[in-house]
Design a protein around this motif. Structure first.
Motif, short mmCIF file in Angstrom:
data_model
loop_
_atom_site.label_atom_id
_atom_site.label_comp_id
_atom_site.label_asym_id
_atom_site.label_seq_id
_atom_site.Cartn_x
_atom_site.Cartn_y
_atom_site.Cartn_z
N GLN A 258 65.37 104.35 58.52
CA GLN A 258 66.54 105.21 58.41
C GLN A 258 67.59 104.68 57.43
O GLN A 258 68.35 105.46 56.86
N ARG A 280 62.32 109.98 57.15
CA ARG A 280 63.46 110.02 58.07
C ARG A 280 64.67 109.25 57.55
O ARG A 280 65.67 109.14 58.27
N ARG A 282 68.09 108.10 56.07
CA ARG A 282 69.40 108.75 56.04
C ARG A 282 70.35 108.11 55.03
O ARG A 282 71.33 108.73 54.63
N TYR A 303 66.70 114.42 55.74
CA TYR A 303 67.78 113.82 56.52
C TYR A 303 68.69 112.91 55.69
O TYR A 303 69.64 112.34 56.23
N GLN A 305 71.60 111.52 53.79
CA GLN A 305 73.02 111.87 53.77
C GLN A 305 73.82 111.03 52.78
O GLN A 305 74.86 111.48 52.30
N LYS A 331 68.03 119.64 55.90
CA LYS A 331 68.61 119.74 57.23
C LYS A 331 69.95 119.03 57.33
O LYS A 331 70.79 119.43 58.13
N SER A 332 70.13 117.98 56.57
CA SER A 332 71.38 117.21 56.61
C SER A 332 72.04 117.26 55.24
O SER A 332 71.43 116.89 54.24
#
Length: 370
Positions: A258, A280, A282, A303, A305, A331-332
């Motif tokens: 992540q 996954r 981020r 995901y 960000q 999605k993010s």
């Protein structure tokens, strides 16, 4: 007899109200332990809820505590005392002992003998060069061991299998042997930054069977991304190394990753499809490298960000470098895209390039100086 009762009564009347010290900061740093909660006979928490109560005296008039240290609630503070060795007379029910900022050079075999309830040991900023292989033999409940800022040439052998967090930052570790972490299935956090460790120093199988979630090997001598780290990783930090390329196979093991830190390396190329192995993720740090373009595949990371690309050599940004062509695939939304200190002509960047960010404040451009 009356005299004893009178003395006890006077002691109680003159005692000041007891105020328990605050452990909020320490507790916030602690990870949630993966321990058996069904064991009702033993309390293995660092901050027990049940305290033994003496029916005659609610406090210990003569508590045992090493000279110069402070002891309360099964926590022993012996920091900043200039101690040359581990002190004697440590209470046997101690849960945490703070020995940082001393002059301890060696941990001997019997220094922690009998401390079966020990949960955390803090030995940061000493002069440790040697730890006896049997020093932690009886500390079968030890969960946190902090050995940063010492002079250890290797990770100690025979560490407790119960360890959840090991920090050995800023030592002289050059080698991680296959037997170093054997059986340490509870280890979740491993901090090994600022050691002269290169890729050849990590023996194959050194992390076999481990479920580590967080590894930091920053400020070392790595030239490539290690490919044999635990597959359970959620965070991998390799900042301030000598990594020059990212290959397709580098992240194949880390599908649950992540957070990825690769800032302050020498990366000139990231092979196409490399980030597809970490769907996954981020947060990605690639600042202060030598990239000439935005890495491919970012728009496919649902995901993602935060992406830091500042202080590279990126001169052009494409309209689809960050966002997918179909809006529903993302999605993010991005909360931070940093492109500052790159030779980008920001007036040529199309507005649609950042169509999948939270707000215009989420994008940083400009500030490039030759």
């Amino acid at each position: 007899m009356k005299g004893c009762v009178l003395l006890a009564f006077l002691a109680l009347c003159s005692a000041k109200p007891f105020s328990r010290p605050s452990y909020k900061t320490l507790k916030d740093m602690m990870l949630k332990d993966m321990e058996d909660t069904d064991d009702s006979d033993t309390d293995n928490s660092l901050f027990p809820t049940k305290e033994p109560i003496n029916p005659f005296f609610p406090f210990d008039l003569f508590p045992m505590c090493p000279f110069g240290c402070q002891c309360y609630s099964r926590v022993v503070h012996c920091s900043d005392l200039g101690l040359p060795s581990i002190p004697n007379n440590i209470p046997l029910d101690t849960r945490m002992i703070d020995l940082q900022n001393n002059k301890i050079k060696e941990i001997k075999e019997n220094d922690f003998k009998g401390l079966t309830s020990l949960y955390a040991v803090i030995l940061n900023n000493n002069k440790l060069t040697k730890i006896h292989p049997k020093a932690f033999l009886t500390t079968k409940k030890l969960r946190r061991l902090y050995l940063s800022h010492n002079q250890l040439s290797e990770i100690p052998l025979n560490l407790p299998k119960s360890l959840a967090e090991l920090r050995i930052h800023d030592n002289k570790v050059k080698k991680i042997h296959k037997e170093t972490f054997k059986g340490m299935n509870a280890l979740h956090v491993l901090e090994m930054s600022a050691n002269p460790l290169d890729n050849n120093g990590i023996e194959p199988g050194a992390f076999e069977g481990l479920t580590v979630f967080h590894i930091r090997i920053a400020e070392a001598k790595l030239t490539t991304v290690p490919k044999d780290l635990p597959s359970t990783l959620l965070e991998l930090h390799l900042d301030y190394n000598k990594i020059s390329t990212v290959e397709l196979e580098d992240f194949k093991r880390y599908k649950d990753l992540q957070r990825l830190g690769l800032g302050n390396n020498r990366i000139t190329e990231i092979e196409n499809g490399s980030f597809a192995n970490i769907p996954r993720v981020r947060e990605i740090h690639l600042e202060n490298n030598k990239l000439k373009k935005v890495p491919s595949g970012l728009q496919e990371l649902k995901y993602l960000q935060i992406i830091f690309l500042h202080s590279n050599s990126i001169s052009k940004v494409g309209v689809n470098d960050f966002c997918p062509t179909a809006p529903k695939l993302k999605k993010s939304l991005y909360s931070a895209i940093s492109l500052s200190n790159n030779p980008i002509k920001y007036w040529e960047v199309q507005p649609a390039t950042f169509r999948c960010v939270l707000s215009r404040m989420s994008v940083q451009l400009g500030n490039f100086r030759k």
